[in-house]
Design an enzyme around this catalytic site. Structure first.
Site, PDB file in Angstrom:
ATOM      1  N   SER A 155       0.995  -1.144  -0.112  1.00 25.56           N
ATOM      2  CA  SER A 155       0.024   0.040  -0.014  1.00 25.56           C
ATOM      3  C   SER A 155       0.865   1.100   0.168  1.00 25.56           C
ATOM      4  O   SER A 155       2.295   1.247   0.282  1.00 25.56           O
ATOM      5  CB  SER A 155      -1.078   0.087   1.325  1.00 25.56           C
TER       6      SER A 155
ATOM      7  N   ASP B 145      -1.360  -1.442  -3.849  1.00 21.86           N
ATOM      8  CA  ASP B 145      -2.609  -1.484  -3.438  1.00 21.86           C
ATOM      9  C   ASP B 145      -3.086   0.016  -3.081  1.00 21.86           C
ATOM     10  O   ASP B 145      -2.346   0.458  -2.762  1.00 21.86           O
ATOM     11  CB  ASP B 145      -2.774  -2.420  -2.080  1.00 21.86           C
TER      12      ASP B 145
HETATM   13  P1  13P Z   1      -9.041  -5.899   5.088  1.00 18.00           P
HETATM   14  O1  13P Z   1      -8.985  -4.641   5.932  1.00 18.00           O
HETATM   15  O2  13P Z   1     -10.612  -6.789   5.240  1.00 18.00           O
HETATM   16  O3  13P Z   1      -8.091  -7.026   5.565  1.00 18.00           O
HETATM   17  O4  13P Z   1      -9.156  -5.376   3.828  1.00 18.00           O
HETATM   18  C1  13P Z   1      -7.871  -5.379   2.974  1.00 18.00           C
HETATM   19  C2  13P Z   1      -7.827  -4.843   1.635  1.00 18.00           C
HETATM   20  O5  13P Z   1      -8.935  -4.712   1.031  1.00 18.00           O
HETATM   21  C3  13P Z   1      -6.467  -4.314   1.061  1.00 18.00           C
HETATM   22  O6  13P Z   1      -6.743  -3.610   0.039  1.00 18.00           O
HETATM   23  O1  G3H Z   2      -7.044  -1.195   2.430  1.00 18.25           O
HETATM   24  C1  G3H Z   2      -6.137  -0.885   2.691  1.00 18.25           C
HETATM   25  C2  G3H Z   2      -5.039  -2.049   3.156  1.00 18.25           C
HETATM   26  O2  G3H Z   2      -5.554  -2.502   4.302  1.00 18.25           O
HETATM   27  C3  G3H Z   2      -3.810  -1.501   3.585  1.00 18.25           C
HETATM   28  O3  G3H Z   2      -4.032  -0.357   4.575  1.00 18.25           O
HETATM   29  O4  G3H Z   2      -3.062   1.547   3.908  1.00 18.25           O
HETATM   30  O5  G3H Z   2      -3.134   1.247   6.184  1.00 18.25           O
HETATM   31  O6  G3H Z   2      -1.553  -0.048   4.642  1.00 18.25           O
HETATM   32  P1  G3H Z   2      -2.740   0.826   4.942  1.00 18.25           P
HETATM   33 ZN    ZN Z   3      -8.578  -2.597  -0.134  1.00 17.31          ZN
END
Ligand code: 13P
Ligand code: G3H
Ligand code: ZN
Length: 316
Positions: A48, A81
């Site tokens: 992310s 992500d």
């Molecule tokens: P969760 O918070 O349910 O683990 O989802 C993670 C996610 O969608 C990361 O992109």
């Molecule tokens: O959807 C988000 C993921 O769980 C990543 O979380 O942005 O805190 O790393 P983060």
């Molecule tokens: Zn997500």
């Protein structure tokens, strides 16, 4: 071996879902590789924006490259992500990623298409594929709070138009899940009717389910018993993954559950052994527990035991 996300989607579509797991540090990386090898599963590593800036994105990339050497049998893709346009372009240029997600789902339909298309053009020119998002999940996401009540499910007709006009390669759909540990105010069910409609509009097209942590009751109970305060947490029933996969969900995102494993391991260790101050002690336990968690999750996703078949298909 790092492979293209596109290939993984081709082999899995309609049969099972590939687990997409977020990493932030060394212990998660090692646990992730061990768990996927334990269960013979292909997987997707997600970075992310927050993970990339936690220390430095180069450190995470280095960890992944090293893990690839240490675990040569692993087959996985590397995915950005929830990227914004700038982070997507940076990731595409880096040459390290297999795929990126452009998340402009908070924008209006036309703006979302416009931003997504710019990222798609840049990505395709470098051989990467792009995940986009249409609809809005509930919960908290990168500092944007979307009330569960306001969460907008993906409109199936719009989904088809969105994919055609943006050129994206996979689509994250809002079908009732939300990010974090507090999903669903009432029942835990997903909107399979909406998912089935989306698949009808986009046959054979890989769909992605975000916010798919299960937030196991037992995990939450143990965290709270060890001093945590996570009240009213609830997640997605992992027994529903198989049905989602049949309906075109090819990538299932899981992050929160891993954080819960981390929290439980650390809280219990320091509760039971207040004399400990060696950071490797919780790290060792976490890597084993996280690996077991990943292996169990892959059984629900159906990716368990698929590794050799994927290897064979990749070599054809
Ligand atoms: P969760 O918070 O349910 O683990 O989802 C993670 C996610 O969608 C990361 O992109
Ligand atoms: O959807 C988000 C993921 O769980 C990543 O979380 O942005 O805190 O790393 P983060
Ligand atoms: Zn997500």
């Amino acid at each position: 071996m790092i492979v293209t996300t596109k290939k993984l989607f081709e082999v899995a579509y309609g049969k099972y879902a590939i687990g997409a797991y977020n990493i932030n540090n060394l212990e998660q990386t090692v646990g992730l590789f061990r768990g996927n090898l334990q269960s013979s599963a292909p997987f997707i590593i997600q970075l992310s924006k927050g993970a990339r800036s936690y220390t430095d994105k180069a450190l995470l990339e280095g960890l992944i490259r090293s893990a690839d050497e240490i675990f040569p049998e692993a087959i996985f893709a590397v995915h950005l992500d929830h990227g914004d346009e700038e982070t997507c372009m940076d990731s595409i240029e880096s040459g390290f990623y297999s795929s990126v997600m452009i998340d402009a789902s908070h924008e209006d339909f036309e703006t979302n298409i416009g931003i997504t298309k710019r990222v798609v053009d840049a990505a395709h020119a470098r051989g990467l594929v792009v995940e986009a998002e249409l609809g809005q999940l509930g919960g908290v996401e990168e500092h944007i709070k979307v009330d569960e009540a306001d969460a907008k499910l993906t409109d199936p007709k719009q989904a088809r138009e969105f994919v055609q006009r943006s050129g994206c390669d996979s689509l994250a759909v809002a079908i009732g899940t939300s990010h974090g540990a507090f999903k669903f105010s009432g029942s835990q069910s997903l909107h399979f009717d909406v998912l089935a409609e989306i698949q009808k509009e986009l046959p054979g097209f890989p769909l992605v389910m975000h916010g798919s942590s299960s937030v196991p009751e037992e995990e939450v109970r143990r965290i709270n018993a060890a001093g945590g305060k996570i009240e009213g947490a609830k997640g997605v029933d992992a027994n529903q993954f198989a049905r989602a996969a049949e309906l075109g969900v090819t990538k299932i995102n899981i992050d929160t559950d891993g954080r819960l494993v981390w929290t439980r391991v650390h809280r219990e260790l320091f509760r039971d052994h207040p004399e400990v101050f060696d950071l490797r002690k919780p790290g060792e336990i976490f890597m084993t527990e996280y690996a077991n968690f990943i292996a169990e999750k892959n059984a629900y996703l159906g990716s368990e035991g698929q590794l050799e078949k994927v290897r064979q298909l990749l070599s054809e």
